[in-house]
Enzyme design. Sequence first.
Site, mmCIF file in Angstrom:
data_model
loop_
_atom_site.group_PDB
_atom_site.id
_atom_site.type_symbol
_atom_site.label_atom_id
_atom_site.label_comp_id
_atom_site.label_asym_id
_atom_site.label_seq_id
_atom_site.Cartn_x
_atom_site.Cartn_y
_atom_site.Cartn_z
ATOM 1 N N TYR A 95 -7.679 -6.368 -31.581
ATOM 2 C CA TYR A 95 -6.379 -6.839 -32.017
ATOM 3 C C TYR A 95 -6.515 -7.772 -33.199
ATOM 4 C CZ TYR A 95 -7.275 -10.700 -28.668
ATOM 5 O OH TYR A 95 -7.828 -11.737 -27.970
ATOM 6 N N HIS A 131 1.550 -12.621 -22.160
ATOM 7 C CA HIS A 131 1.412 -13.695 -23.138
ATOM 8 C C HIS A 131 2.530 -13.570 -24.165
ATOM 9 C CE1 HIS A 131 -3.203 -13.437 -22.331
ATOM 10 N NE2 HIS A 131 -2.539 -13.929 -21.295
ATOM 11 N N GLU A 179 -0.164 -20.416 -27.550
ATOM 12 C CA GLU A 179 -0.642 -19.487 -26.516
ATOM 13 C C GLU A 179 0.185 -19.732 -25.265
ATOM 14 O OE1 GLU A 179 -3.000 -17.049 -26.644
ATOM 15 O OE2 GLU A 179 -3.180 -17.424 -28.782
ATOM 16 N N GLU A 191 -8.247 5.446 -39.867
ATOM 17 C CA GLU A 191 -7.896 4.100 -40.300
ATOM 18 C C GLU A 191 -7.072 3.494 -39.173
ATOM 19 O OE1 GLU A 191 -5.743 4.835 -43.934
ATOM 20 O OE2 GLU A 191 -7.562 4.593 -45.127
ATOM 21 N N ASN A 217 -10.024 -9.602 -33.320
ATOM 22 C CA ASN A 217 -10.627 -9.893 -32.025
ATOM 23 C C ASN A 217 -10.892 -8.592 -31.280
ATOM 24 O OD1 ASN A 217 -10.135 -12.858 -32.216
ATOM 25 N ND2 ASN A 217 -8.009 -12.209 -32.115
ATOM 26 N N GLN A 225 -7.237 -12.645 -38.614
ATOM 27 C CA GLN A 225 -8.311 -12.725 -37.620
ATOM 28 C C GLN A 225 -8.332 -11.433 -36.828
ATOM 29 O OE1 GLN A 225 -8.456 -16.421 -35.392
ATOM 30 N NE2 GLN A 225 -9.190 -15.374 -33.572
#
Length: 184
Positions: free
Chosen positions: A131, A60, A142, A30, A47, A45
């Site tokens: 991620y 970042h 951002e 997991e 990615n 979300q």
Amino acid sequence: MTDITPSEIIQDVVFITPEIFSDDRGMFIETWRKEWIPSGREMVQSNRADRKSGSLVGLHYHLFQSDYWYVPAGSVQVILYDLREGSPTVGNLISAYLGVLPNGEHNHQGIYIPPGVAHGFAALSDMTITYLVDSYYNPEDELGVAWNDPDINAPWDLVEPTISERDSLNPLLSSISPSLMPKG
């Protein structure tokens, strides 16, 4: 699951080492459970990024978004730097490795990165990173700081990395407007 909370280094950063289930067929793991970060918001979300060996992403940061990183393939050096004014760990740095370690073993760790902590990674081999984020993409959240900022002095394992145009334009920490600095 074993979690290591290096909050004495950078407050609210959490390393997760999930349990691995193996048999003759292979393995199962997991890579994320909400209960691992009970104080975190829901991840909304997911990615994936594939990077070639020698690539560097970052540094970042976000004022509002948290990230959770997991490296299923390849070897990655992660750099984290606490930018949050008023944080008890402001200015602290973590260098860590995710994915395949120098000894060939995969550590299967994930890392939770709260808002205000600058983050970047160096691909030490061809690699894949997944991620999760707790808010949808917002270009106004951002933000970045130069990967090679001498005030941060990140101990990158890459000497001449391949970086994106965006990351090559990230400002030095000393040049960032106070209105764009995270609060702790």
